[in-house]
Design a protein around this motif. Structure first.
Motif, PDB file in Angstrom:
ATOM      1  N   GLN A 217       0.826  -1.204   0.000  1.00 46.56           N
ATOM      2  CA  GLN A 217       0.000   0.000   0.000  1.00 46.56           C
ATOM      3  C   GLN A 217       0.867   1.264   0.000  1.00 46.56           C
ATOM      4  O   GLN A 217       0.563   2.247  -0.671  1.00 46.56           O
ATOM      5  CB  GLN A 217      -0.937  -0.013   1.202  1.00 46.56           C
ATOM      6  CG  GLN A 217      -2.047  -1.047   1.098  1.00 46.56           C
ATOM      7  CD  GLN A 217      -2.800  -1.243   2.399  1.00 46.56           C
ATOM      8  OE1 GLN A 217      -2.545  -0.548   3.385  1.00 46.56           O
ATOM      9  NE2 GLN A 217      -3.729  -2.195   2.418  1.00 46.56           N
ATOM     10  N   PHE A 218       1.968   1.210   0.746  1.00 44.63           N
ATOM     11  CA  PHE A 218       2.889   2.344   0.781  1.00 44.63           C
ATOM     12  C   PHE A 218       3.516   2.582  -0.587  1.00 44.63           C
ATOM     13  O   PHE A 218       3.623   3.719  -1.051  1.00 44.63           O
ATOM     14  CB  PHE A 218       3.988   2.086   1.821  1.00 44.63           C
ATOM     15  CG  PHE A 218       5.051   3.152   1.865  1.00 44.63           C
ATOM     16  CD1 PHE A 218       4.796   4.363   2.496  1.00 44.63           C
ATOM     17  CD2 PHE A 218       6.287   2.947   1.248  1.00 44.63           C
ATOM     18  CE1 PHE A 218       5.767   5.360   2.526  1.00 44.63           C
ATOM     19  CE2 PHE A 218       7.245   3.930   1.274  1.00 44.63           C
ATOM     20  CZ  PHE A 218       6.995   5.141   1.912  1.00 44.63           C
ATOM     21  N   ALA A 220       2.257   1.696  -3.449  1.00 43.20           N
ATOM     22  CA  ALA A 220       1.207   2.154  -4.362  1.00 43.20           C
ATOM     23  C   ALA A 220       0.971   3.645  -4.192  1.00 43.20           C
ATOM     24  O   ALA A 220       0.784   4.384  -5.189  1.00 43.20           O
ATOM     25  CB  ALA A 220      -0.080   1.375  -4.111  1.00 43.20           C
ATOM     26  N   LYS A 221       0.967   4.125  -2.953  1.00 44.53           N
ATOM     27  CA  LYS A 221       0.769   5.553  -2.703  1.00 44.53           C
ATOM     28  C   LYS A 221       1.966   6.369  -3.213  1.00 44.53           C
ATOM     29  O   LYS A 221       1.796   7.470  -3.733  1.00 44.53           O
ATOM     30  CB  LYS A 221       0.588   5.785  -1.204  1.00 44.53           C
ATOM     31  CG  LYS A 221      -0.736   5.290  -0.656  1.00 44.53           C
ATOM     32  CD  LYS A 221      -0.843   5.538   0.841  1.00 44.53           C
ATOM     33  CE  LYS A 221      -2.170   5.023   1.383  1.00 44.53           C
ATOM     34  NZ  LYS A 221      -2.262   5.228   2.857  1.00 44.53           N
ATOM     35  N   SER A 222       3.160   5.783  -3.066  1.00 44.29           N
ATOM     36  CA  SER A 222       4.368   6.472  -3.530  1.00 44.29           C
ATOM     37  C   SER A 222       4.346   6.667  -5.040  1.00 44.29           C
ATOM     38  O   SER A 222       4.709   7.718  -5.559  1.00 44.29           O
ATOM     39  CB  SER A 222       5.600   5.693  -3.129  1.00 44.29           C
ATOM     40  OG  SER A 222       5.699   5.588  -1.709  1.00 44.29           O
ATOM     41  N   LYS A 223       3.902   5.611  -5.739  1.00 45.44           N
ATOM     42  CA  LYS A 223       3.819   5.693  -7.190  1.00 45.44           C
ATOM     43  C   LYS A 223       2.724   6.654  -7.634  1.00 45.44           C
ATOM     44  O   LYS A 223       2.837   7.337  -8.649  1.00 45.44           O
ATOM     45  CB  LYS A 223       3.567   4.309  -7.784  1.00 45.44           C
ATOM     46  CG  LYS A 223       4.737   3.348  -7.633  1.00 45.44           C
ATOM     47  CD  LYS A 223       4.401   1.984  -8.209  1.00 45.44           C
ATOM     48  CE  LYS A 223       5.566   1.011  -8.031  1.00 45.44           C
ATOM     49  NZ  LYS A 223       5.237  -0.341  -8.544  1.00 45.44           N
ATOM     50  N   GLY A 224       1.628   6.653  -6.841  1.00 43.63           N
ATOM     51  CA  GLY A 224       0.510   7.536  -7.164  1.00 43.63           C
ATOM     52  C   GLY A 224       0.899   8.990  -7.003  1.00 43.63           C
ATOM     53  O   GLY A 224       0.422   9.856  -7.719  1.00 43.63           O
TER      54      GLY A 224
END
Length: 224
Positions: A217-218, A220-224
């Protein structure tokens, strides 16, 4: 897939489940006729190898919720082992045989109930481990388990009976053929249940899963 050790463990565990079920189911007619000396008992043996899993599936839901997927499957494997060992007390006693068969079958229920969920967990582990999400491969690859387990069970029964000198259609069989039937029906399930316990013992994904999901999840948020 080969880098996803937990997927391999789940697939091997499933193969053992189908292998054990297939061997026991195939041996019912031989055991009823040549060990119990009553072919009419094969129907009861077959029911004892099928009905408990339906009851077990119902009981598995609260058990899984309480102890988790891996621990439920591990507990089920211990129940199967207990049922297989119980038969050793008196392999010719029909009452003991039925109780043992019921326990062996009941023990497979948690594994059946958690199989898909455990596979789903290996998707996230594979993504965390390799950086690639191979959901399609994981679920399609797991379809090999019933084919391998069922195919091997029929082959093993055929090979063992042939090695024991079994001759179909005879009212009585040689000592070696009787020994082959006993080994397949009594001792092989013990070995397979023990192997299931060993596999679930090293399946530690349940403990690692929350941390893995947090990291994914971390990222994914970083990429987002």
């Amino acid at each position: 897939l080969l880098r996803n050790k937990f997927w391999i463990i789940v697939v091997l565990f499933s193969i053992l489940i189908f292998l054990s079920s297939g061997i026991s189911g195939a041996l019912n007619i031989y055991y009823a006729q040549y060990i119990l000396h009553n072919p009419a008992l094969v129907g009861v043996l077959s029911l004892a190898g099928l009905v408990p899993i339906l009851v077990g599936m119902i009981l598995s839901a609260p058990l899984i919720k309480k102890v988790g997927k891996r621990n439920a499957a591990l507990l089920g494997a211990f129940v199967s082992l207990a049922g297989a060992l119980l038969v050793l007390v008196d392999p010719s006693n029909f009452q003991i045989l039925i109780i043992g068969t019921v326990l062996k079958t009941l023990g497979t229920a948690p594994a059946v109930a958690t199989g898909a969920a455990m596979l789903a967990d290996t998707v996230e582990y594979g993504e965390w481990k390799t950086g690639a999400r191979t959901e399609g491969l994981i679920f399609s690859g797991s379809g090999l388990a019933p084919k391998i387990g069922s195919g091997l069970s029929g082959a093993i029964v055929g090979w063992a009976l042939a090695m024991g000198g079994y001759i179909g259609g005879l009212e009585s069989q040689s000592d070696s053929a009787i020994a082959a039937i006993n080994v397949l029906f009594i001792y092989v399930p013990i070995i397979l249940a023990a192997l299931q316990i060993a596999l679930m013992w090293i399946y530690t994904l349940d403990k690692k899963y929350p941390e893995i999901m947090s990291e994914l999840q971390f990222l994914a948020k970083s990429k987002g």
